[in-house]
Design an enzyme around this catalytic site. Sequence first.
Site, short mmCIF file in Angstrom:
data_model
loop_
_atom_site.label_atom_id
_atom_site.label_comp_id
_atom_site.label_asym_id
_atom_site.label_seq_id
_atom_site.Cartn_x
_atom_site.Cartn_y
_atom_site.Cartn_z
N GLY A 124 35.48 -27.40 19.63
CA GLY A 124 36.41 -28.39 18.79
C GLY A 124 36.77 -29.82 19.42
N ASP B 282 37.26 -19.76 23.25
CA ASP B 282 36.69 -18.51 22.64
C ASP B 282 38.01 -17.80 22.49
OD1 ASP B 282 34.40 -19.85 23.71
OD2 ASP B 282 33.99 -18.13 25.11
N ASP C 31 25.36 -24.52 22.22
CA ASP C 31 26.77 -24.54 22.97
C ASP C 31 26.75 -25.55 24.20
OD1 ASP C 31 29.02 -23.61 24.20
OD2 ASP C 31 28.29 -21.49 24.75
C1 GLA Z 1 30.75 -20.12 25.60
C2 GLA Z 1 30.97 -19.78 23.95
C3 GLA Z 1 30.90 -18.44 23.68
C4 GLA Z 1 29.53 -17.73 24.32
C5 GLA Z 1 29.55 -18.10 25.78
C6 GLA Z 1 27.98 -17.57 26.21
O1 GLA Z 1 31.87 -19.47 26.17
O2 GLA Z 1 32.10 -20.44 23.45
O3 GLA Z 1 30.95 -18.09 22.34
O4 GLA Z 1 28.48 -18.13 23.67
O5 GLA Z 1 29.71 -19.46 26.02
O6 GLA Z 1 28.03 -17.80 27.88
#
Ligand code: GLA
Length: 475
Positions: A270, A291, A229
Site C-alpha cells: 500500500g 501482511d 513483491d
Molecule cells: C512479503 C509479502 C508476503 C509474502 C512474503 C514472501 O512479506 O507481503 O505476502 O509474499 O513477502 O517472502
Amino acid sequence: MHKIFSAFWLTISISAFAQETTTPKIHGADVYGAKPNRPFLYKIPATGAKPVEYTVLGLPQGLTVDKNTGVISGVTPAKNNYTTRLIAKNNFGADTLTFDIKVGDEISLTPAMGWNSWNVFGLRVTDKDIRNAADVMVSTGLIDHGWGYINIDDGWESEERKPDGEIATNSKFPDLTALSDYIHSKGLKFGIYSSPGSRTCGGFLGSLNHEEQDIKTYEKWGVDYLKYDLCSYTVRTFLVKKNLQKPYIFMNQFIQNSNRDIVYSLCQYGLGKVWKWGKAVGGNSWRTTGDIVDTWASVNRLLNKQKRLSTFASPGHWNDPDMLVLGIVGWNNDSRKCRLTEAEQQLHFGMWSMLASPLLLGCDLTKIDSFTMSLITNDDIIALNQDRLGKQAAFIYEKDGIQVWSKPLSDGTTAIAIINLSAKEKTTTVKLDKISSGTFTTSKNLWSKQIAYLKDNSITATIPTHGILQFKLAK
Ligand code: GLA
C-alpha cells in the site's frame, strides 16, 4: 447459524438444498477477459452429481470445450465480445449460463480466485505441496466453485542465476515446466512470485536487471500470474512516489508484450497510496496493506483500511487487502489451525468477497476441515466477489461497533454486510434508505439462504461478536 430478529419478516425457508447438490449448477463469473492470440484456459465451474457433461454454444473458432471436464482451451481469437451459452448436464437435469468471452486489452475482469502457498508453507514450500494443492483443488470440488489459481509464493528460487543469467529454481523445485503442465492438465492456472529487487523478502533471487529475461522464462514455464513483491528494491531507493512506480512500470512492459495472459499482482503493502496509480502501471491488483496474520486484530485492522478505497477498484484492477487466513496456516513454522473464531472466519471471507478482493486461500488444502469448506463453497458469497459490475463494497456507516457496507450488483440488486466489531452480541436495525433511494422489498440471507419480505425498508438483526450477516436486497 444467526438469528434474524424482526416481527415484520415473513421468512420462507429454502428446501431445495438436496436438489441443488445433484442437479448441475454453474458458478463463477459470467464474463471472462482474455487477450487475442494467446493460450486460453477456462474451467467452467459447475457442481452437481458427476458425471457432468459440458457443452458451449457459440464458442468462437480456435476454442474447444472438453465435454468431460468443462475446460475450454485453445488459442484466443481476435478482439471481440463473444457471447456464448454454457451448458452443464447430468442425469438429474441441466443448468445454463450466458457467458461473455471479452477478447480485448483487459484480463482478470473479476478478481482472481485460487490458492497461494505463503500463509501455510512459507519458505518451506515444495513441489509436492504445490501438486497436492492442485490435486485437492480438484478432488474436493473446490474447482467447481471457481477456485482456479495455484500460486507458488516465495521459496521456489535459487540463490544464484545460471551462467546465461536465467533464473534458477532451488532443489525443492526440480522442474517448473513439469509442475506447470501438471497444474494446467487439471484445468487450473499457475502463478509465481518475484521481486523487482535483487532479492526476495525470503532472501532468494529477485528479478533486478533480469526483468525481460524472467518474463521470457515464465512464458516458457507457462505462468499465468505474477506476484511482484517490492522487498529489497526499497533498500536501493528512497520511498518516493516516482521510485515506487518505476519497477512496476518497467516490468509491466514485458508482461504486456509476453505471449501469455499473466495476471499482474503488485505487492508493496500500500506504499505511496498505490490504489491511486496501481491501474495506471498495469496492475490487475495491488496490496493495500502489510501482511495479514490469523488474528482478529489483523483482520479488523486490514478491513478498516479499505473503508475509503472502493472507488479505486474496477473490472481488471482490484484492491488487495492480502490473502485469506482460513483453515490450517503456518508460514515458516509448523502448520496449525487458524486462530480466528468461526464467526471471525466467516466475517473475513464474507468481507473479502464484498471488497472484490482477489480471493487466495492460504491454507493446507490437504487438511481442510468441513467448516472451512462450508465457507469457501458458499456460492452466494463467492458470487458477490465475482460479480461482473466489479464494484467494491462501500463503507456506509459505523455505530456502536456495528458497521454496514454495501455493494451494487450487476442484476440490479444490492448486497449488504452488517458486521459486529464489538466484544458482545448486538441487535441492530439498519435503515435501508442509507444504502440507496427507493424501497427494498425482499432480502435473501446469503448464509442461512432465507428469503424475507421487508417492511419499513429496514432490517433488524442480531449478530454475534465479530460476526457478519450478509443479504442480497431487491426493490
Ligand atoms: C512479503 C509479502 C508476503 C509474502 C512474503 C514472501 O512479506 O507481503 O505476502 O509474499 O513477502 O517472502
